[in-house]
Each structure stands twice: as structure tokens, then as C-alpha cells.
Design an enzyme around this catalytic site. Structure first.
Site, PDB file in Angstrom:
ATOM      1  N   LYS A 277       0.837  -1.204   0.000  1.00 13.93           N
ATOM      2  CA  LYS A 277       0.000   0.000   0.000  1.00 13.93           C
ATOM      3  C   LYS A 277       0.871   1.254   0.000  1.00 13.93           C
ATOM      4  O   LYS A 277       1.681   1.453   0.899  1.00 13.93           O
ATOM      5  CB  LYS A 277      -0.907  -0.005   1.239  1.00 13.93           C
ATOM      6  N   ASP A 282      -2.645  10.163   3.784  1.00 13.71           N
ATOM      7  CA  ASP A 282      -4.036   9.745   3.959  1.00 13.71           C
ATOM      8  C   ASP A 282      -4.771  10.749   4.837  1.00 13.71           C
ATOM      9  O   ASP A 282      -4.746  10.673   6.058  1.00 13.71           O
ATOM     10  CB  ASP A 282      -4.074   8.348   4.599  1.00 13.71           C
ATOM     11  N   LYS A 289     -10.270  12.622   8.284  1.00 15.50           N
ATOM     12  CA  LYS A 289      -9.783  12.206   9.602  1.00 15.50           C
ATOM     13  C   LYS A 289      -9.784  13.384  10.573  1.00 15.50           C
ATOM     14  O   LYS A 289      -9.691  14.534  10.142  1.00 15.50           O
ATOM     15  CB  LYS A 289      -8.330  11.704   9.473  1.00 15.50           C
ATOM     16  N   ASP A 300       1.569   6.304   5.518  1.00 19.56           N
ATOM     17  CA  ASP A 300       0.605   5.357   4.955  1.00 19.56           C
ATOM     18  C   ASP A 300       1.106   4.694   3.665  1.00 19.56           C
ATOM     19  O   ASP A 300       0.393   3.922   3.026  1.00 19.56           O
ATOM     20  CB  ASP A 300      -0.735   6.071   4.714  1.00 19.56           C
ATOM     21  N   ASP A 359     -12.123   6.929   3.718  1.00 19.98           N
ATOM     22  CA  ASP A 359     -10.937   6.692   4.538  1.00 19.98           C
ATOM     23  C   ASP A 359     -10.512   5.214   4.524  1.00 19.98           C
ATOM     24  O   ASP A 359      -9.448   4.865   5.026  1.00 19.98           O
ATOM     25  CB  ASP A 359     -11.186   7.159   5.977  1.00 19.98           C
ATOM     26  N   GLU A 361      -9.321   3.612   2.080  1.00 20.22           N
ATOM     27  CA  GLU A 361      -8.792   3.728   0.723  1.00 20.22           C
ATOM     28  C   GLU A 361      -7.750   2.672   0.376  1.00 20.22           C
ATOM     29  O   GLU A 361      -7.562   2.334  -0.792  1.00 20.22           O
ATOM     30  CB  GLU A 361      -8.199   5.137   0.516  1.00 20.22           C
ATOM     31  N   ARG A 363      -7.552  -0.549   0.780  1.00 21.49           N
ATOM     32  CA  ARG A 363      -8.070  -1.763   0.135  1.00 21.49           C
ATOM     33  C   ARG A 363      -8.431  -1.507  -1.333  1.00 21.49           C
ATOM     34  O   ARG A 363      -8.434  -2.439  -2.131  1.00 21.49           O
ATOM     35  CB  ARG A 363      -9.276  -2.282   0.933  1.00 21.49           C
TER      36      ARG A 363
HETATM   37  N1  BES Z   1      -4.215   4.388   6.947  1.00 27.37           N
HETATM   38  C1  BES Z   1      -5.335   4.088   7.752  1.00 27.37           C
HETATM   39  C2  BES Z   1      -5.043   3.026   8.818  1.00 27.37           C
HETATM   40  C3  BES Z   1      -4.060   3.393   9.903  1.00 27.37           C
HETATM   41  C4  BES Z   1      -4.523   3.735  11.155  1.00 27.37           C
HETATM   42  C5  BES Z   1      -2.711   3.337   9.681  1.00 27.37           C
HETATM   43  C6  BES Z   1      -3.629   4.033  12.158  1.00 27.37           C
HETATM   44  C7  BES Z   1      -1.821   3.644  10.677  1.00 27.37           C
HETATM   45  C8  BES Z   1      -2.266   3.992  11.923  1.00 27.37           C
HETATM   46  C9  BES Z   1      -6.460   3.549   6.872  1.00 27.37           C
HETATM   47  O1  BES Z   1      -6.509   4.043   5.600  1.00 27.37           O
HETATM   48  C10 BES Z   1      -7.731   3.952   7.525  1.00 27.37           C
HETATM   49  O2  BES Z   1      -8.001   5.102   7.590  1.00 27.37           O
HETATM   50  N2  BES Z   1      -8.465   2.964   7.989  1.00 27.37           N
HETATM   51  C11 BES Z   1      -9.707   3.178   8.617  1.00 27.37           C
HETATM   52  C12 BES Z   1     -10.668   2.181   8.050  1.00 27.37           C
HETATM   53  C13 BES Z   1     -12.072   2.415   8.419  1.00 27.37           C
HETATM   54  C14 BES Z   1     -12.590   3.667   7.788  1.00 27.37           C
HETATM   55  C15 BES Z   1     -12.874   1.221   7.999  1.00 27.37           C
HETATM   56  C16 BES Z   1      -9.535   2.987  10.110  1.00 27.37           C
HETATM   57  O3  BES Z   1      -8.776   2.097  10.500  1.00 27.37           O
HETATM   58  O4  BES Z   1     -10.112   3.739  10.868  1.00 27.37           O
HETATM   59 ZN    ZN Z   2      -4.746   4.676   4.816  1.00 27.22          ZN
HETATM   60 MN    MN Z   3      -7.595   5.828   5.435  1.00 27.77          MN
END
Ligand code: BES
Ligand code: ZN
Ligand code: MN
Length: 510
Positions: A277, A282, A289, A300, A359, A361, A363
Site C-alpha cells: 500500500k 491519507d 480524519k 501510509d 478513509d 482507501e 483496500r
Molecule cells: N491508513 C489508515 C489506517 C491506519 C490507522 C494506519 C492508524 C496507521 C495507523 C487507513 O486508511 C484507515 O483510515 N483505515 C480506517 C478504516 C475504516 C474507515 C474502515 C480505520 O482504520 O479507521
Molecule cells: Zn490509509
Molecule cells: Mn484511510
């Protein structure tokens, strides 16, 4: 960068600016009197003649300095002529030190030895795994990122010349272990550099170009590994129909990229595909966020950085495994062109996906890249991604979660153990399949508002793009970034997590 050499010299007689030795806690034995307090300490193997030089003064000296011998504890002692070097650095190794303890301890020691141009390290180093752990730990613990600092006077960097003292210094396996450790640590350091670079300076085109520059460097000279690197730009991605990568990148003024690297050595019998990824920043997109901690989302792209650098390291080491590496790069931003919740994206290969949270993204870019990987018909696929906060909630920020096909998961766990990177197996429960396929108007739902098992939902979503091939997904959202202070071989910021594991995975396949 630090230079390492191996020598079988005596640590007591060496003329280095400082000598590093280990302190081990011996487990209580019947000989101990009940009155004795604190752990029973000894100098670790490798330091025998230093112990001899101090003789009976050693124990009282350690006691007066309150040395405990816990892993990574560092104590510095001016030697006043007791041994050849003017400074003795004691580093705790716990009891029964394993390579992972040596790695941590060496990292801590590296940071403690500041005003020495050359250091002799006399930690346990008879076995190749020990030499590897000490060399990796030292190099990684000494890592600094000073590109954006005005003042980088030499005295805040660590020793330039490190001599590893080992009774087995001339053994071929030990020499090889040191050489390989240096290849791996260079790749880990390069991964950290990319992760630490401010997101405005490493948008997808710049990230792809930086990878290309490194690939060209690597391919130069005689005997250089044969690697090919291709950068697909937004027009090529559109022609292919990579709707996931394009959809995520739609809100950014910097267009997305897909970097594809092939290393196909003669005689390879196994074909490994790596997918990482590469979200260079992000923001969450329209499902934005919260402000707190958003700056950390420059990390990210740690999965892409890790798979690219691991591929380079595997090629440099000349491992006889074919590697196809895929790194989708996009910046997840907010604009009038950004993908909206409710939009449907058509992914590479044709599956449609209803976007419900911009968010989620990672996947989306990975879905396209996984299908690209499947097309190369690999024997196994491993994807690496800072995918979910849910995985950090489940496993903390030092451990990665792995899920997917049983046999690939087992290989990743083995590789993590030998590389010293903590990884835990997670399931993909049957219910996740239903949740992922629950969209009323597209083939797949990218998200649902059930928070429970968010990391596993993401795994189930990715599996839809693997065409039933042997595959594992490694979620490194926690361990890829260290927001706190240095800890053993880990420094602040990017950690380079997964590079060493992937190299060991390839080694295991060779
Ligand atoms: N890049 C984030 C995940 C992340 C969180 C990485 C903390 C490093 C530290 C990912 O893109 C994300 O935002 N995931 C969301 C998914 C949700 C919206 C289903 C999350 O984990 O909140
Ligand atoms: Zn992310
Ligand atoms: Mn995200």
C-alpha cells in the site's frame, strides 16, 4: 553510514575508542545465598578477557553503578587503563539472550556511543544469527533522519567504524551473515527515509521516481542484479481500468502511479508476488480524519516502501526466487474531484465496489494491484499495508497481524520470527465474506458501519482480488511507525517493518 568489519581480536587489548560488551543475568542457582540481592550478573560470551582484566573488581563495580542487565540497559565506564580502550560500554542482554535481544541491545548501545570514531563490539557473536542481529541492531539503532535539519554536526551521529569481535570472524557463514545484514539494513534505512520524508515532498510521482532512481543505481555495474522497473502513470492506469487507484487519487493534484518491479534470476523455481500500500498521505478524503495525529498519515506508504526495498534487497542478495512487486501509489485528499461516499468504482479486472467511507482507501488501491499480481501467476502473494486502526487496537503498535491462506501465513510467521519482527496470525471469519458482499448495488461493499473486526473485514475484502491463490495479508498499521522515542533498534518515525521479514521469506523459498 557506519562501516562494519569482523575481527577475532581481544576486546581487552583492542585500541578502539570504546569497547562494547554484554551483561547477562544468570538465573538463580543453588549457590546463591538468600541475603544476596539483585540479579547475579556476568559479562556475556565474547567479553571473557574483559572480565578477566577487571577480575574481582567487576561485581562490586557493576553493583555500585546499579547495573541490572535488562535488555538494552546501557552503562558507560571510563576504564582508566584497565583495558586497552578508554571507554567500556556495558549493555544489558537479559538472561539467555536470543538474537532478538542482541538486536535490541546493539541498537541501544549504538546510540550510547556518541563521541567515538571507532568502536569494538564484543557481544556474543559466534553464530551467524548472532552476528546478523548485532550488525542489524547497531546499524538500525544508529539510524538518523537529518535531511530537514540545518545543524547536523558530526558529533550527534554515532561511530563511523565498528569492528565486530568474534571468535568465528573468519568463518564463511559469519562473513556472509555480516554482508547480508548490511544489505538488509540499507533497505530498512531507505524504507525509513521514505516514510519519514514529508508527504508534500513524496507525492506519488516523486515516490515512483525515487524508486526508479534506486533501481537504476542497483542495475549498474558488472554482476549487478537484473531488475526491471516500470512506472504506470494515470493515463496508463485509466487505459487498464485501475478504478481503485484512480478513485483514491482523484482528489489530489498529484496523479497516482503504479510501480511494478520484476526480479527474475536464472534458476528460480518459486515466484513470489509482493504488493504494498502506497498512500503517500491519507487525509481520509471526504470522510476526513480528525486533526490529531493526521501528520502521521505520511507513513501510509510504509507497505509500498517495504515491498520495494525488500525486492531490491532480495535482488542484491541474488536470492534464486522470482519476485514480482506491485506498489500502487496515490494521495488520499479532499477536493471537488475527490471520490464521494456512495460512488462506485470499477476495479482492474472488472469487479465493482461501492465506496462507503473514503478513509478505507488502502483496500481500493490494493485491490487493483492484487489483480495485477495474480496475472503474473505467482506461487504465492504477500501484501503489506498500513491498513486498519482496528489491527492496532487488537495487537498494539509493535506487532503486525497476518491473515490469509494457512500455508502462506505460516511462512510469514516463520520469516518474522527469524527476522525478529513480531507478527500474529488473525482469522478471516466466515461472516466477513457476507459483509464484504453485502452491497445492494455493486459486487462488493468497501466498508460497513459495524466497527467490530474492522481489520478482518479488510482482509476479507482483499481476498476477493486474489483469485483463490495462496496469499497472505500483513497489516503493519501499528509497527510501521514509532511515534515515541527510540527503543532498541527502532528509532523515532518510520521503522522499516516487514523488509527483513520479506527478505527472510524469500530466503526460505529459495
Ligand atoms: N491508513 C489508515 C489506517 C491506519 C490507522 C494506519 C492508524 C496507521 C495507523 C487507513 O486508511 C484507515 O483510515 N483505515 C480506517 C478504516 C475504516 C474507515 C474502515 C480505520 O482504520 O479507521
Ligand atoms: Zn490509509
Ligand atoms: Mn484511510
Amino acid at each position: 553510514m557506519t562501516s562494519f568489519t569482523l575481527r577475532s581480536a581481544s576486546p581487552a587489548k583492542t585500541k578502539a575508542d570504546a569497547v562494547v560488551v554484554g551483561v547477562v543475568q544468570s538465573s538463580p542457582t543453588g549457590r546463591r545465598s538468600a541475603k544476596e540481592s539483585g540479579p547475579h550478573l556476568d559479562l556475556a560470551p565474547g567479553a571473557e578477557d574483559v572480565a578477566k582484566a577487571y577480575g574481582r573488581k567487576l561485581r562490586p563495580l557493576l553493583a555500585s553503578l546499579d547495573v541490572k542487565g535488562t535488555v538494552g540497559e546501557v552503562t558507560r565506564i571510563p576504564t582508566s587503563g584497565a583495558i586497552g580502550a578508554p571507554m567500556l560500554v556495558l549493555v544489558g542482554l537479559g538472561n539467555d539472550p536470543q538474537p532478538a535481544d542482541l538486536r535490541r541491545a546493539a541498537g541501544a548501545a549504538a546510540r550510547a556511543v556518541t563521541n567515538a570514531a571507532n568502536v569494538a563490539v564484543a557481544l556474543p557473536a559466534e553464530a551467524p544469527e548472532q552476528v546478523r542481529a548485532v550488525a542489524e541492531g547497531w546499524a538500525l539503532g544508529a539510524y538518523t533522519f537529518t535531511t530537514y535539519k540545518q545543524d547536523t554536526t558530526p558529533d550527534d551521529t554515532t561511530a563511523g567504524e565498528v569492528v565486530l569481535l568474534s571468535g568465528a570472524a573468519r568463518k564463511k557463514e559469519v562473513v556472509t551473515a555480516l554482508e547480508e545484514a548490511q544489505v538488509v539494513t540499507r533497505a530498512v534505512a531507505a524504507t525509513r527515509d521514505w516514510v519519514n520524508t514529508p508527504p508534500g515532498d513524496l507525492r506519488p510521482p516523486a515516490f515512483a521516481e525515487s524508486a526508479q532512481t534506486r533501481a537504476k543505481e542497483l542495475g549498474k555495474g558488472r554482476g549487478a542484479p537484473k531488475i526491471t522497473l516500470r512506472v504506470l502513470d494515470e493515463a496508463e492506469l485509466a487505459a487498464l481500468g485501475c478504478g481503485g487507484i484512480l478513485g483514491v487519487g482523484a482528489g489530489s493534484s498529484a496523479p497516482p502511479r503504479l510501480v511494478e518491479i520484476t526480479y527474475a534470476p536464472k534458476g528460480a523455481t518459486t515466484h513470489l508476488a509482493l504488493v504494498g500500500k502506497g498512500i503517500t498521505f491519507d487525509s481520509g478524503g471526504l470522510s476526513i480524519k480528525p486533526a490529531q495525529g493526521m501528520h502521521e498519515m505520511k507513513s501510509d506508504m510504509a507497505g509500498a516502501a517495504a515491498v520495494i526495498q525488500a525486492t531490491f534487497a532480495i535482488a542484491e542478495l541474488g536470492l534464486p526466487v522470482k519476485v514480482s512487486c506491485f506498489a500502487p501509489m496515490a494521495e488520499n485528499m479532499v477536493s471537488g474531484d475527490a471520490t464521494r461516499p456512495g460512488d462506485i468504482l470499477t476495479m482492474y479486472g472488472g469487479k465493482t465496489v461501492e465506496v462507503l467511507n473514503t478513509d478505507a482507501e488502502g483496500r481500493l488501491v490494493l485491490g487493483d494491484a492484487l489483480v495485477r499480481a495474480v496475472e503474473t501467476e505467482p506461487d504465492l502473494i504477500v501484501d503489506v499495508a498500513t491498513l486498519t486502526g482496528a489491527m492496532v487496537v487488537a495487537l498494539g503498535n509493535k506487532m503486525a497481524g497476518v491473515m490469509g491462506s494457512e500455508e502462506v501465513v505460516a511462512k510469514v510467521l516463520d520469516a518474522g520470527a527469524s527476522a525478529g519482527e513480531p507478527i500474529w496470525a488473525m482469522p478471516i471469519p466466515e461472516e466477513m465474506k457476507q459483509r464484504v458482499t453485502s452491497s445492494k448495488i455493486a459486487d462488493l461493499a468497501q466498508h460497513d458501519w459495524v466497527r467490530w473486526g474492522g481489520g478482518l473485514f479488510a482482509g476479507a475484502f482483499l481476498r476477493e482480488f486474489t483469485d483463490g491463490r495462496p496469499w497472505a495479508h500483513l497489516d503493519i498499521a501499528g509497527p510501521s511507525y514509532n511515534a515515541g522515542g527510540p527503543d532498541g533498534h527502532l528509532t523515532n518515525g518510520g521503522t522499516g517493518f516487514a523488509v527483513a521479514t520479506l527478505v527472510d521469506l524469500a530466503r526460505g523459498l529459495a
